[in-house]
Design a protein around this motif. Structure first.
Motif, PDB file in Angstrom:
ATOM      1  N   LYS A   1      45.704  35.903  43.782  1.00  0.00           N
ATOM      2  CA  LYS A   1      45.152  34.921  42.845  1.00  0.00           C
ATOM      3  C   LYS A   1      44.671  35.584  41.559  1.00  0.00           C
ATOM      4  O   LYS A   1      44.683  34.978  40.496  1.00  0.00           O
ATOM      5  CB  LYS A   1      43.984  34.155  43.497  1.00  0.00           C
ATOM      6  N   THR A   2      44.228  36.860  41.691  1.00  0.00           N
ATOM      7  CA  THR A   2      43.629  37.513  40.530  1.00  0.00           C
ATOM      8  C   THR A   2      44.587  37.565  39.350  1.00  0.00           C
ATOM      9  O   THR A   2      44.219  37.233  38.224  1.00  0.00           O
ATOM     10  CB  THR A   2      43.196  38.952  40.901  1.00  0.00           C
ATOM     11  N   ARG A  56      54.683  42.989  52.536  1.00  0.00           N
ATOM     12  CA  ARG A  56      53.485  43.024  53.389  1.00  0.00           C
ATOM     13  C   ARG A  56      53.891  42.805  54.838  1.00  0.00           C
ATOM     14  O   ARG A  56      54.614  41.874  55.149  1.00  0.00           O
ATOM     15  CB  ARG A  56      52.549  41.870  53.016  1.00  0.00           C
ATOM     16  N   ASN A 114      38.826  44.933  47.924  1.00  0.00           N
ATOM     17  CA  ASN A 114      40.248  45.238  47.910  1.00  0.00           C
ATOM     18  C   ASN A 114      40.487  46.737  47.992  1.00  0.00           C
ATOM     19  O   ASN A 114      40.406  47.441  47.001  1.00  0.00           O
ATOM     20  CB  ASN A 114      40.849  44.659  46.613  1.00  0.00           C
TER      21      ASN A 114
HETATM   22  N1  ATP Z   1      53.389  39.719  43.435  1.00  0.00           N
HETATM   23  C1  ATP Z   1      52.739  40.749  43.955  1.00  0.00           C
HETATM   24  N2  ATP Z   1      53.419  41.812  44.463  1.00  0.00           N
HETATM   25  C2  ATP Z   1      52.761  42.850  44.994  1.00  0.00           C
HETATM   26  N3  ATP Z   1      51.446  42.963  45.074  1.00  0.00           N
HETATM   27  C3  ATP Z   1      50.701  41.940  44.613  1.00  0.00           C
HETATM   28  C4  ATP Z   1      51.299  40.782  44.033  1.00  0.00           C
HETATM   29  N4  ATP Z   1      50.316  39.941  43.661  1.00  0.00           N
HETATM   30  C5  ATP Z   1      49.163  40.538  43.982  1.00  0.00           C
HETATM   31  N5  ATP Z   1      49.381  41.736  44.556  1.00  0.00           N
HETATM   32  C6  ATP Z   1      48.364  42.678  45.075  1.00  0.00           C
HETATM   33  O1  ATP Z   1      47.866  42.113  46.267  1.00  0.00           O
HETATM   34  C7  ATP Z   1      46.489  42.412  46.441  1.00  0.00           C
HETATM   35  C8  ATP Z   1      45.720  41.129  46.635  1.00  0.00           C
HETATM   36  O2  ATP Z   1      45.699  40.371  45.459  1.00  0.00           O
HETATM   37  P1  ATP Z   1      44.392  39.603  45.011  1.00  0.00           P
HETATM   38  O3  ATP Z   1      43.210  40.497  45.130  1.00  0.00           O
HETATM   39  O4  ATP Z   1      44.672  38.939  43.739  1.00  0.00           O
HETATM   40  O5  ATP Z   1      44.353  38.550  46.172  1.00  0.00           O
HETATM   41  P2  ATP Z   1      43.485  37.272  46.288  1.00  0.00           P
HETATM   42  O6  ATP Z   1      44.409  36.126  46.346  1.00  0.00           O
HETATM   43  O7  ATP Z   1      42.439  37.308  45.247  1.00  0.00           O
HETATM   44  O8  ATP Z   1      42.904  37.475  47.725  1.00  0.00           O
HETATM   45  P3  ATP Z   1      41.421  37.640  48.218  1.00  0.00           P
HETATM   46  O9  ATP Z   1      40.841  36.295  48.076  1.00  0.00           O
HETATM   47  O10 ATP Z   1      41.633  38.080  49.592  1.00  0.00           O
HETATM   48  O11 ATP Z   1      40.794  38.687  47.341  1.00  0.00           O
HETATM   49  C9  ATP Z   1      46.083  43.196  45.220  1.00  0.00           C
HETATM   50  O12 ATP Z   1      46.108  44.550  45.557  1.00  0.00           O
HETATM   51  C10 ATP Z   1      47.160  42.863  44.201  1.00  0.00           C
HETATM   52  O13 ATP Z   1      47.325  43.863  43.266  1.00  0.00           O
END
Ligand code: ATP
Length: 697
Positions: free
Chosen positions: A301-302, A452, A554
């Protein structure tokens, strides 16, 4: 003049001041209309009498009639019980009482016919009924042919209380005078289209059902109506808002293109691309965006949030991101900073612990427009925080912000309301999202980044701890890091803290060759940060912590999550915790530790976690186990205060009701057609849902 249905309950025949007080205080019933909406929560099947030889232990509660052949007390002391050998003239079954033996024995005799209502169960190889209802056969109860409603009742205080039968009697008295006055509340075309029974019939049959079919139709009608009005109100709110608020047109994507070409660290998943398109479409539409972004843990999401920020900034706007806790705000700040720096954007963090001097700098830079992005907690809502042009407000919600707080953030722009993106990291079941966020558009990231590996989850009993430790050692040997999480809840904080500290001690001893971090909520912020930092940098291999690490953390190299006393955590929490691993390319594991003794619910929670990694599936189970109110916390529960519909079970009816509301609003957005005047009145009288309504202001 108040309508008939607003008549105070003490004016009903049979309700004196004492009963009125009980109804008011304990059941919140003050008026006729509130009594009529006090629906039964189940029904006893009194439609027929069963023969004893037809009965088996799988049946629900049923009724039989016959005589007591013989009555005796058997067993001694604590095993003492009263047994009635009950016959229907052909076969016999034992009725058994373990409590109130003398009182029951005095009431019963062998010479007369009885009606018995209860549930049969197997005792050894014989069927019996424990603590059945039993009353002498009369001309009234001899007929069968009805379903007996069961109402929630008042507490038994000083022998004054209203039981279910007493409430049913009041319902009967009310129905006699009210039935002819019940007006239809739904438009005729809906009644025809969905083959609904009339309101009159529905209310009559919900309280006095003649048979299952009429009862089911009554329930369907009332649930449909309830959900229809909630949906109509939410959707009407959306229509009003779209008309009332102009949105800034953000159609310049230059920064986005620059970021894509120069700095995108990985390929976006299809789900991320789709969601970004949905958001961009809103932001350039000239209408205010109000969108909910749902994504499972680790779905990325970030970066989506950052891309939205880029769109706002390219078009001369600033962006704010508000998170419910300091840890989370910090985490978002770190996450966004990485990208912001590459794009040469200014970003700051504002929380309760930001020092005054820094605070002042932020206020100034923000007002001048020198600061592009501000991340923080509800400190962002303070009067002093003024933006030059807030173009996008991102709210990481997790059910923790009230609607009113959200609205405050919007008011930070004078000419235009900002576009609003609400994010939640905890998947919400569809039915719940449609209700809690029914006035928002919804985007879902339903795909994890490629490569993953699904996290392997197992359940282990405490007795197998040594084997678990061996496994940890191997994983750390491979260069991975490990979380060990302990429960720490307010009510048992002292004990829990001790447990955590003892755990830390024994882990330090068992893993003396490795370095450990420890983090819990009772530590000072800087100490916490220091410990966290060491783990993030890989200086420590094991992180012993409480749920403070639940959201946002993370560390892709961490591949094992051990959850101690897993039975004490809720499903959403377990899923969030598990989401801290599986963030890198390595195979990750989640080990749920527990004692042998588990409640039925705890077992379902643990089994669900072992069975699936899918956050939406887990959220559905959670909804069924806990009900909507508990899942979402108290702030928005007003919206979920439904009289008859159940969001855990009535998803299909909800979808029908929502579709019906959409069709109606498409045809008559202002609800001005004469056949819709009733509807306007109905919506306006829905005070219960005031909370959400306030989003328009
Ligand atoms: N398309 C992508 N391909 C590979 N890695 C990705 C992709 N999108 C995000 N990531 C990686 O996946 C990890 C999780 O992303 P992020 O922290 O944005 O998740 P989130 O949806 O915010 O989850 P949470 O709520 O668990 O923190 C991060 O290390 C990010 O860099």
């Amino acid at each position: 003049m108040a309508s008939f249905f607003e008549t105070r309950i003490e004016f009903l025949k049979g309700v004196g001041p004492q009963k009125a007080a009980l109804l008011n205080k304990e059941l919140n019933i003050y008026t006729y209309s509130e009594l009529i909406q006090h629906y039964p929560f189940r029904y006893e099947d009194r439609t027929r009498f069963y023969k004893i030889n037809e009965i088996n232990a799988e049946m629900p509660f049923i009724q039989i009639k016959g005589r007591i052949k013989h009555l005796e007390t058997v067993g001694a002391q604590r095993k003492k019980r009263l047994v009635a050998y009950f016959s229907d003239g052909e076969d016999e079954i034992e009725l058994v009482w373990f409590k109130g033996i003398n009182w029951v024995a005095k009431k019963l005799s062998t010479g007369i016919d009885y009606v018995v209502f209860g549930k049969a169960s197997l005792f050894g190889r014989k069927l019996n009924m424990a603590h059945p209802e039993i009353e002498p056969l009369t001309t009234k109860n001899d007929q069968g042919g009805f379903l007996q409603p069961v109402y929630s009742t008042t507490e038994k205080l000083k022998n004054r209380f209203l039981d279910s039968r007493a409430i049913s009697k009041l319902q009967r008295a009310l129905m006699e005078i009210a039935h002819s006055r019940i007006r239809e509340t739904l438009p005729p075309n809906l009644i025809a289209q969905y083959r609904l029974v009339s309101k009159k019939d529905a209310l009559l049959n919900i309280h006095f059902p003649k048979n299952q079919e009429l009862l089911q139709r009554a329930k369907f009608r009332l649930k449909f109506e309830e959900l229809f009005f909630v949906q109509l109100r939410l959707l009407k709110l959306k229509v009003t808002r779209l008309e009332k608020f102009r949105g800034q047109i953000f159609d310049d994507t230059s920064k986005l293109t620059e970021f894509y070409h120069k700095h995108l660290p990985f390929d976006l998943t299809n789900a991320q691309k789709r969601v970004i398109k949905e958001i961009y479409r809103d932001m350039k539409s000239g209408k205010q965006m109000n969108r909910l972004l749902q994504g499972d843990v680790g779905s990325g999401k970030t970066i989506v949030a950052f891309i939205c920020v880029l769109i706002a900034i390219a078009n001369g706007g600033q962006a704010a991101l508000m998170a419910p806790t300091e840890i989370l705000a910090n985490q978002h700040f770190q996450g966004l900073s990485e990208f912001a720096e590459k794009m040469g954007l200014k970003i700051s963090l504002l929380t309760g612990s930001t020092k005054t001097k820094k605070r002042r700098e932020i206020h100034e830079a923000l007002e001048e427009g020198a600061l592009n992005i501000l991340v923080g907690t509800h400190a962002l809502l303070e009067e002093k925080v003024k933006f030059k042009n807030l173009g996008l407000a991102i709210i990481d919600e997790q059910h923790r912000f009230g609607v009113a707080q959200r609205a405050k953030l919007w008011k930070k722009n004078e000419d235009f309301v900002p576009h609003v993106l609400v994010m939640t990291a905890t998947p919400i079941p569809r039915t719940l999202a449609m209700t809690l966020y029914g006035d928002l558009d919804i985007s879902v990231i339903d795909e994890l980044p490629a490569g993953r590996k699904p996290i392997e989850t197992v359940h282990r009993y405490d007795a197998n701890r040594l084997k678990v430790f061996d496994f940890l050692r191997k994983q750390i040997g491979l260069g991975r890091q490990v979380y060990i999480v302990y429960p720490l809840i307010e009510e048992s904080a002292k004990m829990d803290l001790k447990h955590l500290e003892d755990g830390y001690e024994s882990i330090s001893r068992a893993f003396s060759e490795f370095h450990l971090s420890i983090v819990h909520g009772k530590m000072k912020a800087d100490a916490k940060e220091y410990e966290m930092e060491r783990f993030v940098k890989g200086e420590t291999q094991i992180m012993v912590a409480t749920t403070v690490i639940e959201v946002g953390v993370n560390v892709p190299n961490a591949s094992v999550m051990i959850i101690e006393n897993a039975e004490r955590f809720g499903l959403a929490q377990l899923h969030q915790l598990r989401g801290r691993v599986g963030r890198g390319a390595d195979q990750s594991y989640c080990i749920l530790m527990s004692d042998y003794k588990l409640s039925k619910e705890a077992r379902i929670r643990i089994d669900t976690m072992v069975r699936t990694n899918n956050g939406f599936e887990i959220a559905d189970v959670d909804l069924k186990l806990r009900g909507p109110g508990d899942i979402t916390g108290t702030q928005q529960s007003g919206l979920l205060d439904l009289a008859i519909a159940d969001l855990a079970k009535d998803g299909q009816i909800l979808q029908l009701a929502r579709d019906a509301a959409i069709t109606l609003l498409n045809k008559d957005p202002e609800l001005k057609l004469p056949e819709h005047t009733n509807i306007i009145q109905q919506i306006n009288s829905m005070k219960k849902h005031e909370v959400n309504w306030s989003r328009v202001s």
